[in-house]
Design a protein around this motif. Sequence first.
Motif, PDB file in Angstrom:
ATOM      1  N   HIS A  36       2.152   2.827   9.091  1.00 10.67           N
ATOM      2  CA  HIS A  36       1.093   2.295   8.212  1.00 10.67           C
ATOM      3  C   HIS A  36       1.485   2.665   6.783  1.00 10.67           C
ATOM      4  O   HIS A  36       1.279   3.796   6.337  1.00 10.67           O
ATOM      5  CB  HIS A  36      -0.288   2.859   8.569  1.00 10.67           C
ATOM      6  CG  HIS A  36      -1.403   2.241   7.779  1.00 10.67           C
ATOM      7  ND1 HIS A  36      -2.619   1.889   8.332  1.00 10.67           N
ATOM      8  CD2 HIS A  36      -1.483   1.884   6.467  1.00 10.67           C
ATOM      9  CE1 HIS A  36      -3.396   1.363   7.400  1.00 10.67           C
ATOM     10  NE2 HIS A  36      -2.733   1.363   6.243  1.00 10.67           N
ATOM     11  N   HIS A  74       2.404   0.785   2.711  1.00 12.40           N
ATOM     12  CA  HIS A  74       2.268  -0.411   1.868  1.00 12.40           C
ATOM     13  C   HIS A  74       3.293  -0.340   0.739  1.00 12.40           C
ATOM     14  O   HIS A  74       3.082   0.401  -0.222  1.00 12.40           O
ATOM     15  CB  HIS A  74       0.868  -0.493   1.256  1.00 12.40           C
ATOM     16  CG  HIS A  74      -0.247  -0.480   2.255  1.00 12.40           C
ATOM     17  ND1 HIS A  74      -0.674  -1.606   2.910  1.00 12.40           N
ATOM     18  CD2 HIS A  74      -1.029   0.532   2.713  1.00 12.40           C
ATOM     19  CE1 HIS A  74      -1.681  -1.303   3.722  1.00 12.40           C
ATOM     20  NE2 HIS A  74      -1.913  -0.008   3.624  1.00 12.40           N
ATOM     21  N   LYS A 119      -3.099  -8.294   9.443  1.00 11.29           N
ATOM     22  CA  LYS A 119      -4.015  -7.186   9.138  1.00 11.29           C
ATOM     23  C   LYS A 119      -5.376  -7.731   8.719  1.00 11.29           C
ATOM     24  O   LYS A 119      -5.483  -8.534   7.792  1.00 11.29           O
ATOM     25  CB  LYS A 119      -3.434  -6.347   7.993  1.00 11.29           C
ATOM     26  CG  LYS A 119      -4.382  -5.278   7.423  1.00 11.29           C
ATOM     27  CD  LYS A 119      -4.445  -4.050   8.330  1.00 11.29           C
ATOM     28  CE  LYS A 119      -5.265  -2.932   7.696  1.00 11.29           C
ATOM     29  NZ  LYS A 119      -4.576  -2.296   6.573  1.00 11.29           N
ATOM     30  N   ASP A 135      -0.235   5.712   5.365  1.00 12.34           N
ATOM     31  CA  ASP A 135      -1.049   4.874   4.469  1.00 12.34           C
ATOM     32  C   ASP A 135      -0.599   5.013   3.009  1.00 12.34           C
ATOM     33  O   ASP A 135      -1.416   4.920   2.086  1.00 12.34           O
ATOM     34  CB  ASP A 135      -2.549   5.147   4.607  1.00 12.34           C
ATOM     35  CG  ASP A 135      -3.382   3.917   4.269  1.00 12.34           C
ATOM     36  OD1 ASP A 135      -2.791   2.883   3.854  1.00 12.34           O
ATOM     37  OD2 ASP A 135      -4.614   3.981   4.388  1.00 12.34           O
TER      38      ASP A 135
HETATM   39 ZN   LIG Z   1      -3.541   0.983   4.463  1.00  9.51          ZN
END
Ligand SMILES: [Zn+2]
Length: 359
Positions: free
Chosen positions: A50, A52, A146, A278
């Motif tokens: 996870h 980005h 997502k 994340d």
């Molecule tokens: Zn995220």
Amino acid sequence: MALHVRGVLLPDDEVVDLWLVGDRVTRTPVVGADTISDRGFVLPGLVDAHCHIGIAQGSRPIGGLDEARALAAVDRDAGVLAIRDAGSPYSYGELDDDPDVPRLARAGQHVAPVRRYLRDIGVEVVAADVAGAVATQAKAGNGWVKLVGDWIDREVGDLSPAWDVGTLAAAVQAAHDAGVRMTAHCFAEESVAALVAAGIDCVEHGTGLTADGIVEMASRGTALVPTMINIETFEAIAAAADDRFPTYAAHMRRLRAAFPSIVGAAVDAGVPVYVGSDAGGGIDHGMAAAEMLMLHDKAGMSADAVLAAGSWGAREWLGFPGLVEGGLADLVVYDADPRRHLDVLHNPKRIVLRGRVVL
Ligand SMILES: [Zn+2]
């Protein structure tokens, strides 16, 4: 030139000789290969499931491919050789085969409710348009879609589901019809229960999981990417919301407090759990090892389970063959056994990505 590595290969736990020829692994000796490591413990690299690389600091879209490359390089240099991008407002499919970028399993842009998600990040649609947006984003990504499953509803003053049950069922169906897997951002209780029941493939965060939800995930094989690092930030989110949204703030604090034991229960129940930091927006890149240590220290996952969740197991889940005959030429070498000293993951001694020496 071919590369040669000797070391203890995990999880097999045996000393092996590996040769890397181009982007492939072989155990057949290659004459004249360059030996780049002859001791230590060898993994097929870490996986941040996870992450980005399309979202810059401050939760804004990146400005171009070079920015995605630079963010991915921070992860790579920390030993992360495969990334699942859990939503990107900037399309960077050109990097799928970039020699300097970790393997990429990408969602397209987040599919989000109108004006109820981070600004400029999601493609914002009404319920009737969710299935269509999922089909479009399936094409933008390379295997994942997502969805934003819940977010604060400022009129309610608390987290609330982004979609009704029928919309969720249509969304999952649209993803599967497009041949991709679907995952969703879920903080609250109601949204995660509905998404698991709708047949979603993976849950991000999952702070609202109940004992029943965990049992259902285990029986369906639904994966969980807990993002422990993200959940730690709930206190700061709550503190910022105390004045205007006290119910929401209290809810976020309750979710955070209960979370490590939810992850532990999911692991015990047999839910496939994977490592995700994340990174992107508010969380730094290069934190996969820190997330792995948190899963061990706070959620009670065994070191072996954490290593599978953040390396070979996650690669298999994402479809990136590891250090088997004909597998992909990605590896990281550590000078101590990470099963006994997980914190050695912070100090890779050798990194090879796509058959090229990084470190
Ligand atoms: Zn995220």
